[in-house]
Design an enzyme around this catalytic site. Sequence first.
Site, PDB file in Angstrom:
ATOM      1  N   SER A  58     -21.369 -21.592  62.880  1.00 18.92           N
ATOM      2  CA  SER A  58     -21.881 -22.922  62.519  1.00 18.92           C
ATOM      3  C   SER A  58     -20.937 -23.732  61.647  1.00 18.92           C
ATOM      4  O   SER A  58     -21.103 -24.946  61.535  1.00 18.92           O
ATOM      5  CB  SER A  58     -23.228 -22.775  61.803  1.00 18.92           C
ATOM      6  N   HIS A  89     -25.358 -23.854  54.384  1.00 24.31           N
ATOM      7  CA  HIS A  89     -24.182 -24.655  54.725  1.00 24.31           C
ATOM      8  C   HIS A  89     -23.881 -25.725  53.683  1.00 24.31           C
ATOM      9  O   HIS A  89     -24.801 -26.375  53.177  1.00 24.31           O
ATOM     10  CB  HIS A  89     -24.394 -25.348  56.075  1.00 24.31           C
ATOM     11  N   ASP A  91     -28.151 -27.272  53.292  1.00 21.76           N
ATOM     12  CA  ASP A  91     -29.336 -26.465  53.522  1.00 21.76           C
ATOM     13  C   ASP A  91     -29.117 -25.100  52.887  1.00 21.76           C
ATOM     14  O   ASP A  91     -28.232 -24.942  52.041  1.00 21.76           O
ATOM     15  CB  ASP A  91     -29.682 -26.386  55.025  1.00 21.76           C
TER      16      ASP A  91
END
Length: 335
Positions: A21, A312, A309
Amino acid sequence: MFAIAAANGGQYPALFAFGDSILDTGNNNNLATITKCNFPPYGRDFVGGTPTGRFCDGKVPSDLIAGSLGIKETLPAYLDLNLRNEDIPTGVSFASGGTGNDILTAQLQGVLSLPAQLKNFQEYIGRLKALVGEERANNIISNSLYLLSSGNNDIAITYANSPLRKVIPFPQYASQLVSWASDFLKQLYGAGARNVWVLSTLPLGCLPGGRTAAGGPLRFCADFVNGQAQLFNSQLSSAVTSLQSTLSGSNLQFIDVYDALLNIINNPLSSGFANVASGCCGTGLFEIGATCNLAVGSCPYPASFVFWDAGHPTQRAYQLIVSSILHQNTTRLSK
């Protein structure tokens, strides 16, 4: 970062991203997985405020590095249904949020494993050759810059939660992860890649989710989780150095993202951050996963948070990290 773009001088015709990610720009959007973020408030600081599938409020490192090197402002996802032919010659992201070096990591979350990403890259090469011809395509493939970010989810999710992996002592598991990463890099080299930047993991014990899961009631950085990340990173760095010496014509570099982020976490005020322990759109107090808790709201001031979040960094934190690693590695822009 503009000086870096000038230093590149057009050296890299394209940028390609693989892994998790940190570099995913939307490949998970149409997968049957809950590991996706193509919904608000993700993307609130992206162009047009659009949730594109980037695990951030705005741009992620694959975008920022592409922009800093003067390639293009954003790096599209290869599986984007709206991918334009004109975007293909300058690179795409094959990364898939939630994946890792361990195939089990991808299986647990229903995302694209590294072998699956490599298969998409091979498909991409055929598509590129059809667009620009074999000679130009080969030139793009061999002269472009490649990014790999993997290991984060193997350590933070698979090893921490899977009984199939917990029975293995972590040093042994870390060695296996590095072996898988090395195999992938060899296969990427076999497909034509020569210039590869291999990113370390983040300081996983300091992520909001890591603090909640293993940082005790006061949610300190979980030192033992950071220790696992450091052990893996050390082994990965050595493996990259070894591969660099054995793969003829390669330019493989280990990129230390761990310290770049940890320095921000340990010295937030010097960078203008007010919060290092909670995600802007996810408090980190209750959710262990990476997705935003929509009940928290849209977070009016992401730039004051290190994390967007529970797993991240924010776009602003990423900007500082990318600036740091690019300036530390300006000499690597010369082959």
